[in-house]
Design an enzyme around this catalytic site. Structure first.
Site, short mmCIF file in Angstrom:
data_model
loop_
_atom_site.label_atom_id
_atom_site.label_comp_id
_atom_site.label_asym_id
_atom_site.label_seq_id
_atom_site.Cartn_x
_atom_site.Cartn_y
_atom_site.Cartn_z
N HIS A 267 41.44 35.52 48.68
CA HIS A 267 41.47 34.25 49.42
C HIS A 267 40.52 34.41 50.61
O HIS A 267 39.35 34.70 50.43
CB HIS A 267 42.93 33.98 49.79
CG HIS A 267 43.25 32.62 50.32
ND1 HIS A 267 42.35 31.59 50.39
CD2 HIS A 267 44.42 32.11 50.85
CE1 HIS A 267 42.94 30.50 50.91
NE2 HIS A 267 44.18 30.81 51.20
N HIS A 306 36.32 30.26 41.64
CA HIS A 306 37.32 29.49 42.40
C HIS A 306 38.31 28.90 41.43
O HIS A 306 37.93 28.50 40.32
CB HIS A 306 36.63 28.37 43.20
CG HIS A 306 37.48 27.87 44.31
ND1 HIS A 306 38.44 26.91 44.11
CD2 HIS A 306 37.53 28.23 45.61
CE1 HIS A 306 39.04 26.69 45.27
NE2 HIS A 306 38.53 27.47 46.19
N ASP A 362 32.86 31.72 50.71
CA ASP A 362 32.81 33.04 51.34
C ASP A 362 31.55 33.83 51.01
O ASP A 362 31.34 34.90 51.56
CB ASP A 362 34.04 33.86 50.90
CG ASP A 362 35.31 33.31 51.51
OD1 ASP A 362 35.28 32.99 52.71
OD2 ASP A 362 36.31 33.20 50.80
N1 CMC Z 1 33.90 38.12 39.27
C1 CMC Z 1 33.97 38.39 37.95
N2 CMC Z 1 34.77 37.73 37.09
C2 CMC Z 1 35.54 36.76 37.59
C3 CMC Z 1 35.51 36.42 38.95
C4 CMC Z 1 34.64 37.12 39.80
N3 CMC Z 1 34.59 36.84 41.10
N4 CMC Z 1 36.38 35.40 39.17
C5 CMC Z 1 36.93 35.12 37.98
N5 CMC Z 1 36.43 35.94 37.03
C6 CMC Z 1 36.73 35.90 35.61
C7 CMC Z 1 38.08 36.53 35.31
O1 CMC Z 1 37.96 37.91 35.05
C8 CMC Z 1 38.52 35.73 34.11
O2 CMC Z 1 37.81 36.20 32.98
P1 CMC Z 1 38.54 36.28 31.53
O3 CMC Z 1 38.79 34.84 31.17
O4 CMC Z 1 37.56 36.97 30.66
O5 CMC Z 1 39.80 37.05 31.75
C9 CMC Z 1 38.00 34.32 34.38
O6 CMC Z 1 36.85 34.54 35.23
C10 CMC Z 1 39.02 33.43 35.10
O7 CMC Z 1 39.44 34.12 36.28
P2 CMC Z 1 40.89 33.97 36.91
O8 CMC Z 1 41.21 35.20 37.68
O9 CMC Z 1 41.86 33.54 35.85
O10 CMC Z 1 40.66 32.74 37.88
P3 CMC Z 1 41.62 32.31 39.06
O11 CMC Z 1 41.48 30.84 39.20
O12 CMC Z 1 43.00 32.82 38.86
O13 CMC Z 1 41.02 33.06 40.34
C11 CMC Z 1 39.71 33.55 42.25
C12 CMC Z 1 40.23 32.45 41.29
C13 CMC Z 1 39.00 32.88 43.43
C14 CMC Z 1 40.89 34.37 42.77
C15 CMC Z 1 38.72 34.45 41.46
O14 CMC Z 1 37.61 33.69 41.00
C16 CMC Z 1 38.24 35.64 42.29
O15 CMC Z 1 38.91 36.68 42.31
N6 CMC Z 1 37.07 35.52 43.01
C17 CMC Z 1 36.61 36.58 43.89
C18 CMC Z 1 37.34 36.46 45.22
C19 CMC Z 1 36.84 35.32 46.06
O16 CMC Z 1 35.63 35.14 46.22
N7 CMC Z 1 37.78 34.57 46.66
C20 CMC Z 1 37.46 33.47 47.56
C21 CMC Z 1 37.84 32.13 47.00
S1 CMC Z 1 37.09 30.78 47.96
C22 CMC Z 1 37.84 30.88 49.51
C23 CMC Z 1 39.24 30.40 49.48
O17 CMC Z 1 39.46 29.20 49.59
O18 CMC Z 1 40.14 31.25 49.38
#
Ligand code: CMC
Length: 428
Positions: A267, A306, A362
């Protein structure tokens, strides 16, 4: 005739009509679906709340597929271009943009609350010299509740607004005190003839008796960054704010919990993680290898992806422009080239295209904070200062919601049942 959904339970052959409003059905309407009359009834299962609306809200609108973000109906780009942060704070909390006299009154009322009790200063001084700024921030926000016991009267709208003003006015002071503590420098008290962002820079960076003139380009950049970070509807930390607030806890305690949720690297802690990642990559030549490791699941590409945006995060576009303006008055971050290369490679890569992973807010914000001279441990705090407004707007809205109930999800119990107790000397 209302829109309805007809459900057939193939276990019993019975059909049920449930109302559809706003493309949504009520989870409680599923409870009537049972095989036997004495059963509990059907629930919906949604780990991570990926498809569950927990409230109605008129604060922030997001269309994740189109990359749209609006506060109270105003597009984020227009607000970032035309407003300062205090004006947007008013909008988020009151629902309307202020006229001139309302704005002046609002700014003045925030100025009245920038100071913190000297005991707060002493408490902050007792943290270890290397304490993480966000840990200091979270604990001290919680400690504020002990200074304002009347904040417990959460059902009084006037009291809620007073505590909200206190919090918005004091979080920059706490943030600056945390930073000064980490540097071993004496605190600067708030200077109330300055704007919100000017005063913050003054409390952060003024040294000894030398006059401190905040650089106008940095002040403007900070206003824009604060506007972009002010709210983002029902994200993890806003949901925590609502969850804690739903038990009628005071807003300081609830906000400390929300800030703790923000701290995580998935986050608001992502800005810190992005900078650590860029430093670890070290050189543009290493970017391809790093991206390959992301695809292998070795680590995530921080600042990418995201839950809601399946398009370029509109905030990231504005932050990128903001970075250019900042680098004109500071040195250009050597990490920028790595970030640009990383973005280019990732946006062309099948893995990221397929999963609709784009840079989020971010990705570039940390480069600006670094250029301003902040240590990485301050980055999540820089997110928490403006998000305080969003948390409070969400909390106030919830407190006025007739449908508000204490938050209490259900579970599907999958553990053992009715096991015979085993005395300790007979356990394996
Ligand atoms: N790098 C590599 N792969 C990713 C990433 C990433 N940053 N984000 C998602 N994926 C992949 C994930 O491995 C999954 O792949 P598969 O379908 O093969 O298993 C797919 O994309 C869907 O990911 P998810 O974890 O189910 O998506 P989510 O909606 O639960 O998570 C997130 C969203 C923001 C937590 C995630 O994208 C992430 O960890 N990003 C990196 C951390 C980050 O930059 N966070 C800041 C968010 S913006 C500021 C805020 O408002 O918080």
């Amino acid at each position: 005739m209302p829109d309805t959904l007809t459900i057939t339970d193939n276990r019993t052959g019975k059909t049920y009509d449930v109302d559809i409003n706003d493309d949504t059905v009520r989870a409680m309407d599923f409870r009537q679906i049972k095989v036997q009359d004495d059963e509990f009834g059907m629930m919906t299962y949604d780990p991570g709340y990926t498809n569950t609306a927990a409230c109605t809200s008129s604060v922030t609108y997001i269309d994740g597929d189109k990359g749209i973000l609006e506060y109270r109906g105003y597009p984020i780009g227009q607000l970032a271009e035309n407003c300062d942060f205090q004006e947007v704070a008013y909008l988020l909390l009151h629902g309307e943009l202020p006229n001139q006299s309302q704005l002046e009154e609002w700014v003045q009322s925030l100025r009245m609350h920038t100071m913190v009790h000297e005991n707060i200063k002493e408490q902050m001084a007792s943290f270890r010299y290397d304490a993480h700024a966000m840990g200091m921030f979270i604990s001290t926000v919680a400690a504020l509740s002990t200074f304002y016991p009347e904040a417990k009267d959460v059902h009084c709208a006037e009291n809620r607004m007073l505590q909200s003003k206190r919090l918005i006015a004091k979080v920059p002071t706490l943030a600056a005190f945390a930073y000064r503590h980490s540097q071993g420098h004496p605190d600067n008290y708030p200077k109330n003839d300055l704007t919100y962002t000017e005063n913050f820079l003054h409390m952060m960076f003024k040294m000894t008796d030398n006059p401190y003139e905040p650089e106008p380009a940095l002040v403007r950049a900070l206003d824009v960054l604060f506007i972009l970070h002010a709210d983002h509807e029902q994200n993890c930390s806003a949901s925590v704010m609502r969850a804690i607030g739903s038990s009628d806890a005071d807003p300081y305690s609830a906000l400390a919990g929300a800030a703790a949720a923000l701290y995580g690297p998935l986050h608001g802690g992502a800005n810190e993680a992005v900078l650590n990642m860029l430093n670890a990559i070290g050189h543009v030549n290493n970017v391809r290898d790093y991206v390959a490791k992301c695809k292998d699941g070795e680590h995530r590409l921080m600042g990418f992806g995201h839950r809601v945006y399946k398009n370029y995060d509109p905030r990231a576009l504005i932050v990128k422009q903001c970075a250019d303006a900042v680098f004109e008055v500071t040195r250009r971050s050597p990490l920028l080239d790595i970030a640009l290369e990383l973005e280019k490679i990732a946006l062309e890569d099948e893995y990221f295209i397929k999963r609709k992973l784009y840079p989020n807010v971010d990705f570039y914000s940390g480069l600006i904070y670094e250029a301003i001279g902040l240590p990485v441990t301050m980055f999540p705090v820089m997110f928490a200062i403006p998000r305080t407004v969003g948390w409070l707007a969400q909390w106030q809205e919830m407190m006025e919601d007739d449908e508000r109930r204490i938050q209490r999800p259900r579970q599907i119990y999958v553990g053992g049942r009715e096991r015979e107790f085993v005395p300790i000397n007979q356990r394996g």
